[in-house]
Every structure is written in structure tokens, then in C-alpha cells.
Design a protein around this motif. Structure first.
Motif, PDB file in Angstrom:
ATOM      1  N   ILE A 163      11.756  11.391   5.960  1.00 52.10           N
ATOM      2  CA  ILE A 163      10.446  11.980   5.696  1.00 52.10           C
ATOM      3  C   ILE A 163       9.451  10.914   5.243  1.00 52.10           C
ATOM      4  N   ALA A 164       9.866  10.078   4.298  1.00 51.79           N
ATOM      5  CA  ALA A 164       8.992   9.031   3.746  1.00 51.79           C
ATOM      6  C   ALA A 164       9.857   7.845   3.339  1.00 51.79           C
ATOM      7  N   ASP A 165       9.276   6.656   3.408  1.00 51.14           N
ATOM      8  CA  ASP A 165      10.020   5.431   3.092  1.00 51.14           C
ATOM      9  C   ASP A 165      10.443   5.362   1.630  1.00 51.14           C
ATOM     10  N   TYR A 166       9.585   5.845   0.739  1.00 52.57           N
ATOM     11  CA  TYR A 166       9.865   5.750  -0.699  1.00 52.57           C
ATOM     12  C   TYR A 166       9.654   7.106  -1.353  1.00 52.57           C
ATOM     13  N   TRP A 167      10.481   7.395  -2.347  1.00 54.20           N
ATOM     14  CA  TRP A 167      10.404   8.630  -3.115  1.00 54.20           C
ATOM     15  C   TRP A 167      10.394   8.295  -4.595  1.00 54.20           C
ATOM     16  N   MET A 168       9.649   9.050  -5.363  1.00 57.49           N
ATOM     17  CA  MET A 168       9.660   8.934  -6.820  1.00 57.49           C
ATOM     18  C   MET A 168      10.096  10.288  -7.363  1.00 57.49           C
ATOM     19  N   TYR A 169      11.177  10.281  -8.125  1.00 57.81           N
ATOM     20  CA  TYR A 169      11.663  11.518  -8.727  1.00 57.81           C
ATOM     21  C   TYR A 169      11.104  11.596 -10.140  1.00 57.81           C
ATOM     22  N   CYS A 170      10.327  12.625 -10.419  1.00 57.79           N
ATOM     23  CA  CYS A 170       9.707  12.813 -11.733  1.00 57.79           C
ATOM     24  C   CYS A 170      10.249  14.094 -12.354  1.00 57.79           C
ATOM     25  N   LEU A 171      10.736  13.992 -13.576  1.00 53.84           N
ATOM     26  CA  LEU A 171      11.229  15.167 -14.300  1.00 53.84           C
ATOM     27  C   LEU A 171      10.171  15.640 -15.271  1.00 53.84           C
ATOM     28  N   PRO A 172       9.995  16.942 -15.380  1.00 56.01           N
ATOM     29  CA  PRO A 172       8.986  17.441 -16.344  1.00 56.01           C
ATOM     30  C   PRO A 172       9.455  17.151 -17.770  1.00 56.01           C
ATOM     31  N   THR A 199       0.853  -1.181   0.000  1.00 59.88           N
ATOM     32  CA  THR A 199       0.000   0.000   0.000  1.00 59.88           C
ATOM     33  C   THR A 199       0.893   1.236   0.000  1.00 59.88           C
ATOM     34  N   ILE A 200       0.657   2.117  -0.951  1.00 58.27           N
ATOM     35  CA  ILE A 200       1.422   3.348  -1.071  1.00 58.27           C
ATOM     36  C   ILE A 200       0.510   4.501  -0.665  1.00 58.27           C
ATOM     37  N   ASN A 201       0.941   5.266   0.323  1.00 60.66           N
ATOM     38  CA  ASN A 201       0.165   6.412   0.788  1.00 60.66           C
ATOM     39  C   ASN A 201       0.994   7.683   0.667  1.00 60.66           C
ATOM     40  N   PRO A 202       0.333   8.824   0.460  1.00 59.52           N
ATOM     41  CA  PRO A 202       1.064  10.085   0.408  1.00 59.52           C
ATOM     42  C   PRO A 202       1.763  10.327   1.747  1.00 59.52           C
ATOM     43  N   GLY A 203       2.999  10.764   1.696  1.00 64.34           N
ATOM     44  CA  GLY A 203       3.744  11.025   2.923  1.00 64.34           C
ATOM     45  C   GLY A 203       4.206  12.460   2.989  1.00 64.34           C
ATOM     46  N   GLY A 204       4.895  12.768   4.055  1.00 62.54           N
ATOM     47  CA  GLY A 204       5.526  14.068   4.193  1.00 62.54           C
ATOM     48  C   GLY A 204       4.667  15.162   4.766  1.00 62.54           C
ATOM     49  N   SER A 205       3.449  14.863   5.194  1.00 60.98           N
ATOM     50  CA  SER A 205       2.587  15.938   5.694  1.00 60.98           C
ATOM     51  C   SER A 205       3.172  16.612   6.931  1.00 60.98           C
ATOM     52  N   ASP A 206       3.963  15.884   7.715  1.00 64.02           N
ATOM     53  CA  ASP A 206       4.616  16.497   8.880  1.00 64.02           C
ATOM     54  C   ASP A 206       5.633  17.561   8.466  1.00 64.02           C
ATOM     55  N   TYR A 207       6.038  17.529   7.195  1.00 65.13           N
ATOM     56  CA  TYR A 207       7.018  18.484   6.666  1.00 65.13           C
ATOM     57  C   TYR A 207       6.376  19.515   5.738  1.00 65.13           C
ATOM     58  N   GLY A 208       5.055  19.553   5.699  1.00 64.13           N
ATOM     59  CA  GLY A 208       4.355  20.513   4.855  1.00 64.13           C
ATOM     60  C   GLY A 208       4.145  20.060   3.419  1.00 64.13           C
ATOM     61  N   ILE A 209       4.434  18.801   3.146  1.00 69.32           N
ATOM     62  CA  ILE A 209       4.211  18.258   1.805  1.00 69.32           C
ATOM     63  C   ILE A 209       2.727  17.925   1.671  1.00 69.32           C
ATOM     64  N   VAL A 210       2.079  18.458   0.643  1.00 72.26           N
ATOM     65  CA  VAL A 210       0.643  18.299   0.451  1.00 72.26           C
ATOM     66  C   VAL A 210       0.360  17.170  -0.525  1.00 72.26           C
ATOM     67  N   ASN A 211      -0.454  16.224  -0.098  1.00 70.19           N
ATOM     68  CA  ASN A 211      -0.883  15.095  -0.934  1.00 70.19           C
ATOM     69  C   ASN A 211       0.278  14.290  -1.495  1.00 70.19           C
ATOM     70  N   GLY A 212       1.394  14.254  -0.769  1.00 72.70           N
ATOM     71  CA  GLY A 212       2.513  13.394  -1.142  1.00 72.70           C
ATOM     72  C   GLY A 212       3.392  13.894  -2.271  1.00 72.70           C
ATOM     73  N   VAL A 213       3.199  15.139  -2.720  1.00 69.20           N
ATOM     74  CA  VAL A 213       3.967  15.663  -3.860  1.00 69.20           C
ATOM     75  C   VAL A 213       4.595  17.006  -3.489  1.00 69.20           C
ATOM     76  N   VAL A 214       5.863  17.170  -3.866  1.00 69.54           N
ATOM     77  CA  VAL A 214       6.566  18.426  -3.631  1.00 69.54           C
ATOM     78  C   VAL A 214       7.441  18.726  -4.840  1.00 69.54           C
ATOM     79  N   THR A 215       7.580  19.986  -5.179  1.00 68.19           N
ATOM     80  CA  THR A 215       8.463  20.403  -6.267  1.00 68.19           C
ATOM     81  C   THR A 215       9.825  20.762  -5.688  1.00 68.19           C
ATOM     82  N   ILE A 216      10.861  20.169  -6.267  1.00 62.10           N
ATOM     83  CA  ILE A 216      12.240  20.429  -5.872  1.00 62.10           C
ATOM     84  C   ILE A 216      12.947  21.022  -7.090  1.00 62.10           C
TER      85      ILE A 216
END
Length: 92
Positions: free
Chosen positions: A82-91, A31-48
Motif C-alpha cells: 500500500i505504502a513504502d513507509y508506515w508509522m504506527y501511533c498508539l493513542p 519527501t514523505i507524502n500521504p499514501g494509500g488513497s488507492d485503498y480508501g485511506i484519506v490524507n495518509g491516515v487510517v485507524t486500525i
């Protein structure tokens, strides 16, 4: 970010997304759930943003730059703090 979150987690109603696909294929064992809300990440996605150019053959450099920026931006030593798994997506 909202579109990516919906595609990955179904946060805006996408009924078949990465989360449901993994849950169905694993028969509920993954089961994959959005993470990072404790760090201000909304719905599991953040722009870096990084200064590294996305070019052919520099996958490791890009991955390292993104990881370093996550650590700096959130004050952690490893993104897994912050979260167990990360997905790096490039535009495109």
C-alpha cells in the motif's frame, strides 16, 4: 485522524510538520507524502483496531497485530503493498 494527518503531512495547514521537517533536514532528499488513497485511506491516515493490549514490553506483539490487521483489512500480504513507509501511533 485529521489532526494526526495535519501533524505529519500538513494537510490542514500546519506549516511545520513531520513532512516539512524531513524535507528541510534532508535538503530535499527525503519527501514523505500521504499514501494509500488507492485503498480508501484519506490524507495518509487510517485507524486500525486490534485486540492486543498496549502494555510495557509487548512492542513486537502490538506491531505484529497491527501489521496483521492492515493486511486483513486491505487484502494485502504486506503493508508495503500500500505504502513504502508506515508509522504506527498508539493513542495516549
Amino acid at each position: 485522524e485529521a489532526g494526526l494527518s495535519d501533524d505529519v503531512f500538513g494537510t490542514s495547514g500546519d506549516v511545520f510538520n513531520l513532512k516539512t521537517g524531513y524535507e528541510q533536514c534532508s535538503h530535499g532528499q527525503l519527501t514523505i507524502n500521504p499514501g494509500g488513497s488507492d485503498y480508501g485511506i484519506v490524507n495518509g491516515v487510517v485507524t486500525i483496531t486490534v485486540d492486543t493490549a498496549a502494555t510495557s514490553g509487548n512492542d513486537a506483539a502490538m506491531r505484529n497485530a497491527v501489521t496483521a490487521q492492515i493486511n486483513a483489512q486491505f487484502g494485502v500480504s504486506d503493508p508495503r503493498d500500500i505504502a513504502d513507509y508506515w508509522m504506527y501511533c498508539l493513542p495516549p
